[in-house]
Each structure stands twice: as C-alpha cells, then as structure tokens.
Scaffold this motif. Sequence first.
Motif, mmCIF file in Angstrom:
data_model
loop_
_atom_site.group_PDB
_atom_site.id
_atom_site.type_symbol
_atom_site.label_atom_id
_atom_site.label_comp_id
_atom_site.label_asym_id
_atom_site.label_seq_id
_atom_site.Cartn_x
_atom_site.Cartn_y
_atom_site.Cartn_z
ATOM 1 N N UNK A 37 12.335 15.879 3.804
ATOM 2 C CA UNK A 37 11.411 16.008 2.854
ATOM 3 C C UNK A 37 11.557 16.674 1.543
ATOM 4 N N UNK A 38 12.928 16.642 1.146
ATOM 5 C CA UNK A 38 13.174 16.833 -0.042
ATOM 6 C C UNK A 38 13.282 15.731 -1.121
ATOM 7 N N UNK A 39 13.118 16.127 -2.343
ATOM 8 C CA UNK A 39 12.935 15.365 -3.528
ATOM 9 C C UNK A 39 14.478 14.950 -3.992
ATOM 10 N N UNK A 40 14.402 13.891 -4.825
ATOM 11 C CA UNK A 40 15.823 13.600 -5.338
ATOM 12 C C UNK A 40 16.306 14.698 -6.159
ATOM 13 N N UNK A 41 15.735 15.596 -7.149
ATOM 14 C CA UNK A 41 16.004 16.482 -7.850
ATOM 15 C C UNK A 41 16.536 17.739 -6.817
ATOM 16 N N UNK A 42 15.682 18.007 -5.895
ATOM 17 C CA UNK A 42 16.244 19.088 -5.172
ATOM 18 C C UNK A 42 17.472 18.658 -4.175
ATOM 19 N N UNK A 43 17.580 17.533 -3.783
ATOM 20 C CA UNK A 43 18.984 17.001 -3.179
ATOM 21 C C UNK A 43 20.137 17.314 -4.433
ATOM 22 N N UNK A 44 19.699 16.741 -5.383
ATOM 23 C CA UNK A 44 20.898 16.959 -6.573
ATOM 24 C C UNK A 44 21.133 18.538 -6.629
ATOM 25 N N UNK A 45 20.008 19.430 -6.884
ATOM 26 C CA UNK A 45 20.652 20.852 -6.863
ATOM 27 C C UNK A 45 21.171 21.329 -5.810
ATOM 28 N N UNK A 46 20.571 21.092 -4.372
ATOM 29 C CA UNK A 46 21.324 21.600 -3.238
ATOM 30 C C UNK A 46 22.882 21.074 -2.881
ATOM 31 N N UNK A 47 23.015 19.869 -3.363
ATOM 32 C CA UNK A 47 24.547 18.978 -3.139
ATOM 33 C C UNK A 47 25.178 19.594 -4.161
ATOM 34 N N UNK A 48 24.641 19.914 -5.385
ATOM 35 C CA UNK A 48 25.737 20.336 -6.821
ATOM 36 C C UNK A 48 26.150 18.925 -7.513
ATOM 37 N N UNK A 49 25.341 17.937 -7.449
ATOM 38 C CA UNK A 49 25.647 16.486 -7.944
ATOM 39 C C UNK A 49 24.763 16.260 -8.935
ATOM 40 N N UNK A 50 25.064 15.207 -9.892
ATOM 41 C CA UNK A 50 24.385 14.757 -10.835
ATOM 42 C C UNK A 50 23.127 13.942 -9.967
ATOM 43 N N UNK A 51 22.032 13.827 -10.887
ATOM 44 C CA UNK A 51 20.665 13.322 -10.413
ATOM 45 C C UNK A 51 21.243 11.742 -9.936
ATOM 46 N N UNK A 52 21.687 11.163 -11.164
ATOM 47 C CA UNK A 52 22.093 9.694 -10.978
ATOM 48 C C UNK A 52 22.948 9.299 -9.641
ATOM 49 N N UNK A 53 23.913 10.285 -9.249
ATOM 50 C CA UNK A 53 24.533 9.873 -8.059
ATOM 51 C C UNK A 53 23.632 9.985 -7.002
ATOM 52 N N UNK A 54 22.809 11.217 -6.842
ATOM 53 C CA UNK A 54 21.936 11.133 -5.813
ATOM 54 C C UNK A 54 20.977 9.816 -5.666
ATOM 55 N N UNK A 55 20.527 9.533 -6.859
ATOM 56 C CA UNK A 55 19.960 8.165 -6.729
ATOM 57 C C UNK A 55 20.635 7.175 -6.340
ATOM 58 N N UNK A 56 21.648 6.919 -6.713
ATOM 59 C CA UNK A 56 22.697 5.850 -6.222
ATOM 60 C C UNK A 56 22.892 5.807 -4.624
ATOM 61 N N UNK A 57 23.029 6.995 -4.196
ATOM 62 C CA UNK A 57 23.078 7.080 -2.505
ATOM 63 C C UNK A 57 21.831 7.084 -2.007
ATOM 64 N N UNK A 58 20.686 7.480 -2.672
ATOM 65 C CA UNK A 58 19.575 7.193 -1.990
ATOM 66 C C UNK A 58 18.855 5.778 -1.853
ATOM 67 N N UNK A 59 19.445 5.202 -3.042
ATOM 68 C CA UNK A 59 18.959 3.639 -2.935
ATOM 69 C C UNK A 59 19.540 2.867 -2.117
ATOM 70 N N UNK A 60 20.821 3.116 -1.654
ATOM 71 C CA UNK A 60 21.280 2.563 -0.479
ATOM 72 C C UNK A 60 21.285 2.742 0.851
ATOM 73 N N UNK A 61 20.822 1.724 1.472
ATOM 74 C CA UNK A 61 20.189 1.774 2.798
ATOM 75 C C UNK A 61 21.185 2.246 3.656
ATOM 76 N N UNK A 62 22.549 1.790 3.374
ATOM 77 C CA UNK A 62 23.820 1.882 4.186
ATOM 78 C C UNK A 62 24.814 2.645 3.435
ATOM 79 N N UNK A 63 25.812 3.126 3.702
ATOM 80 C CA UNK A 63 26.902 3.456 3.116
ATOM 81 C C UNK A 63 27.744 2.175 2.688
#
Length: 139
Positions: A37-63
């Motif tokens: 239930x975490x949002x993209x921005x919270x994922x970026x904060x927790x993982x220490x990654x750039x928001x655009x990196x998190x968005x790219x991984x979130x958009x992909x249904x599979x690796x």
Amino acid sequence: MIAHSRCWRDGLIRPDQPLDDHTRDRHRAVHALLGQGHGLLECARRLGWALNTVKRYARAASAEELKRPPRYRHTLVDPFRDHLRRRRAEDPAVAVTRLLAEIRELGYTSSANLLVRYLNQGARTRHANHPRRAGWSRG
C-alpha cells in the motif's frame, strides 16, 4: 525511446546477464512495497532510489520487460561481417590474424584491435586472476 524499447524490439530478448538478477531483485522490492500500500514516493524514500527509477520498475509488470536488446554501433568492420561469420562457421578456431589478413585483402583498413573488439562483442568474460577482481591491493 528507451522507455518504449520493448515495443520495437520484435520479440528479441537477449540472454540472461549478471545484472538481470539485480534487476529482478529491485523489481520485487518495488512491487512488494506497492503491494503493502505504499505510494511511489514512499517507495523511493524507503529504497533510497530516485523517483523515476521506482516509476520505471513499478510500470513493468515483470522484470523481463525491463530487459533491453544489446545496442551495437556501426563500425568499420561491419562491411566484412558476412565474410567473418562464414569463416568462423567453417573454422571456429581460425586465428584472428588470419581473419585480419583476409579482410585486409578485401579492403579493410582499420586496426587489429577493432577487429578483436568486434569479434568479442557481447562476450563479457572477466579474468578472475586480475588484481582488481582477486581483491589484491597495490603495494
């Protein structure tokens, strides 16, 4: 264009690379946080990654969707590619010096180093006994 590379790659998927395990782990981490239930921005904060990196991984249904085909630029060896492939199919152990002499007769004017790099592209072998790989330190 890179973001849409899977649209134009015509089903061509490169073989697994060492980086692919890393990509799968990162994809799992993003989707695990999104599943909690975490949002993209919270994922970026927790993982220490750039928001655009998190968005790219979130958009992909599979690796696997994040895999891209290898990109090779045009080289001076390209006009001789068919000859090189034919010769290596006939004799896989043919010496590079012999291939160099053959394509020089056909008009190749560049270096032996470029030919070697061309023949080895895509084959990323690292020498385990290299000082940087073996953990040696400089005296």
